[in-house]
Design an enzyme around this catalytic site. Structure first.
Site, PDB file in Angstrom:
ATOM      1  N   ARG A  91       1.854 -12.042   7.925  1.00  0.00           N
ATOM      2  CA  ARG A  91       0.854 -11.235   7.206  1.00  0.00           C
ATOM      3  C   ARG A  91       1.338 -10.940   5.797  1.00  0.00           C
ATOM      4  O   ARG A  91       0.597 -11.103   4.839  1.00  0.00           O
ATOM      5  CB  ARG A  91       0.587  -9.943   7.973  1.00  0.00           C
ATOM      6  N   SER A 112       0.813  -1.218   0.000  1.00  0.00           N
ATOM      7  CA  SER A 112       0.000   0.000   0.000  1.00  0.00           C
ATOM      8  C   SER A 112       0.844   1.265   0.000  1.00  0.00           C
ATOM      9  O   SER A 112       0.514   2.246  -0.673  1.00  0.00           O
ATOM     10  CB  SER A 112      -0.946  -0.004   1.197  1.00  0.00           C
ATOM     11  N   HIS A 169      -2.367  -2.690  -5.241  1.00  0.00           N
ATOM     12  CA  HIS A 169      -1.670  -3.978  -5.321  1.00  0.00           C
ATOM     13  C   HIS A 169      -2.719  -5.077  -5.251  1.00  0.00           C
ATOM     14  O   HIS A 169      -3.892  -4.824  -4.966  1.00  0.00           O
ATOM     15  CB  HIS A 169      -0.650  -4.149  -4.186  1.00  0.00           C
ATOM     16  N   ASP A 225       4.495   3.562   8.758  1.00  0.00           N
ATOM     17  CA  ASP A 225       3.180   3.600   9.402  1.00  0.00           C
ATOM     18  C   ASP A 225       3.023   2.636  10.563  1.00  0.00           C
ATOM     19  O   ASP A 225       2.403   2.967  11.578  1.00  0.00           O
ATOM     20  CB  ASP A 225       2.056   3.401   8.379  1.00  0.00           C
ATOM     21  N   HIS A 240      -6.107 -10.000   4.257  1.00  0.00           N
ATOM     22  CA  HIS A 240      -4.964 -10.369   5.097  1.00  0.00           C
ATOM     23  C   HIS A 240      -5.328 -11.385   6.174  1.00  0.00           C
ATOM     24  O   HIS A 240      -4.447 -12.028   6.736  1.00  0.00           O
ATOM     25  CB  HIS A 240      -4.376  -9.125   5.760  1.00  0.00           C
TER      26      HIS A 240
END
Length: 532
Positions: A156, A65, A440, A260, A402
């Site tokens: 993940r 992302s 993506h 992030d 996810h």
């Protein structure tokens, strides 16, 4: 006087909505998505590349992302931090990095501990195991002897139980160096929260800063025991397995390169005004982050930000036009900070709307997430008629994808499809143009070759659909348009500028996806009625 374009361009980013022809394990193919299906049939469409060199990553590396939104907003292929740091590790310049050398030499002179903190996997989204191994080699060469590794497990951006392989590779490297040890383990669910769920971060922080409650068990065995109880890497509870608490006088290197999910844990260590949970500031503490996690944090940066000028948002702002960014919490940074090339503050004329994400443990428990609220915010904004460009992110395909839960992911996709239909009607009524794409892939591949849940991103391309409104929306064409089939995310910003009749700056090296057909001009199509 600058004239605002008559109608808006709305960029809809369906986060994690990839394209894959195979049907097995394909949640997108299995979902009932009449809106997206109709748009794909009725309007100009193509596929764009979102991984590897097409977005500034190494060949074959899945997109993510951050990278996706950075390329979308920059209008050029942006060399990514993964490549930048990997090159430094390979050519030896990492070992001469001033910020790193300072913290290494500092702990050596003081006789204190060096702590290496970060995600221990080869996922390449937030970190890379090779970078950690290079940091260990650097410690060996500089004579730093007290090295403590605080390994955050992935599951993940990699397979759910692949952590055991990465931990074993790390341990083998430590054994060869005859230096350092793994002192804590924590699943990224705790150590890398980004939604201000401070109770999670606190559990990781407490384990990293205390030598109490040591579990005398090898790291690989901790993971194996978790697997036996159906606890995958992502959700491994923080645990201390050897002495080596982070203390005053120590040095810390946080080797995640994506900001992030590293920001909150870093704040807990370095922010003197930290309010997330009760703790005493550890001081002095030499704290180095691989990249800039937040401009307000007082810590050294090994790889300072790259300067990106004349990004899409800046071009819009320079013309005196208004723009809007909308997302729920999980993707808010992506449509703002990352889309703006790492600029934290809003640009002139840029408004932002943050919709809170639902407070659940995992998003398969709320697959619709906050998509409906996001949609209502965008519709209300579009109908004001003041925004030339609106950027909106729907987080569901990625965040629910996810989890590896097929049924929930299908529900997430269907919820987003309904929202796109509602948004479509509003934009077309305003004579606007809707550009639908993704950053993506993810939801199109939910199982691996063995049929096990696949929770990571993919290297698949993503759809790009250009939906025209009632008016003449593609200047200079006045007819159907064809879209190139060799495009990438960097080409979408130039496409937006062409629709808005704005010149493309030289720094923006992407190419518009629009190419006119060799046919006689005729009035624009009557918009096809989409099945809702």
């Amino acid at each position: 006087m600058v004239l605002t374009p008559v109608s808006p361009v709305v960029l809809v980013i369906l986060d994690g909505w990839g394209y894959r022809e195979e049907l097995v394990g394909n949640a997108i193919a299995a979902a009932h998505t009449p809106v997206m299906d109709s748009l794909w049939q009725a309007y100009p469409h193509t596929l764009v590349y979102t991984s590897g060199k097409a977005v500034g990553l190494p060949k074959g590396q899945m997109g993510n992302s951050e990278v996706g939104h950075l390329n979308l907003g920059a209008g050029r292929i942006v060399p990514q931090e993964l490549v930048r740091i990997s090159d430094a590790a390979e050519d030896g310049s990492l070992a001469a990095n001033p910020a790193l050398v300072q913290v290494y030499e500092g702990v050596k002179q003081r006789g204190t501990k060096l702590h290496l903190v970060g995600l221990c996997s080869d996922g390449g989204v937030h970190s890379h195991l090779d970078h950690l191994l290079a940091l260990l080699d650097m410690a060996k060469s500089l004579g730093v002897t007290q090295v403590c590794v605080h390994a955050i497990t992935d599951g993940r951006d990699t397979l759910p139980t692949e952590g055991k392989t990465f931990i074993q590779r790390l341990q083998d490297h430590l054994d060869r160096l005859e230096m350092g040890q793994i002192v804590t383990l924590s699943g990224r669910y705790y150590a890398m929260d980004r939604d201000r769920r401070w109770d999670r971060v606190e559990r990781a922080y407490r384990v990293m800063t205390s030598d109490e409650n040591i579990v005398d068990t090898p790291a690989w065995k901790i993971l194996a025991n978790g697997y036996a109880e159906n606890i995958t890497d992502e959700f491994l509870p923080p645990v201390r397995i050897a002495p080596g608490a982070i203390a005053a006088g120590d040095g810390v290197v946080f080797f995640n390169f994506r900001p992030d999910r590293a920001r909150q844990l870093t704040q807990a260590f370095v922010d003197p005004n930290f309010k997330g949970f009760e703790r005493s500031l550890i001081s002095p503490l030499d704290f180095v982050t691989f990249t800039q996690y937040d401009a307000s944090l007082s810590c050294a940066i090994a790889f300072p930000p790259q300067n990106l000028s004349n990004i899409l948002g800046e071009v819009i702002a320079a013309k005196g036009l208004k723009q809007l960014r909308v997302a729920e919490t999980e993707k808010y940074a992506h449509v703002t900070y990352f889309f703006n090339g790492g600029i934290e503050d809003p640009l002139p004329g840029e408004d932002r709307i943050l919709v809170p994400s639902p407070m659940v443990a995992t998003y398969d428990q709320a697959p619709a997430m906050s998509a409906a609220q996001v949609t209502q915010e965008v519709i209300a904004a579009v109908e004001k008629g003041v925004y030339s460009m609106v950027v909106v992110n729907y987080a569901n395909p990625d965040m629910v994808g996810h989890t590896g839960q097929m049924k929930a992911t299908i529900q997430a996709l269907e919820a987003v499809d309904r929202c796109v239909g509602q948004l479509l009607q509003s934009v077309l009524q305003m004579g606007g143009t809707l550009l639908i794409t993704a950053d993506h892939g993810n939801a199109e591949c939910m199982v691996d070759e063995q049929g096990n849940p696949w929770t990571a991103h993919t290297t698949n391309p993503v759809p790009f659909i250009l939906v025209e409104g009632e008016g003449v929306k593609i200047p200079g064409h006045g007819t159907d348009v064809a879209l190139r089939d060799d495009g990438c995310l960097a080409d979408i910003a130039p496409t937006i500028l062409e629709i808005l009749r704005l010149p493309q700056p030289a720094e923006m090296t992407g190419r518009s996806l629009i190419q006119p057909l060799e046919v006689d001009l005729r009035p624009n199509r009557t918009p096809v009625r989409v099945r809702l």
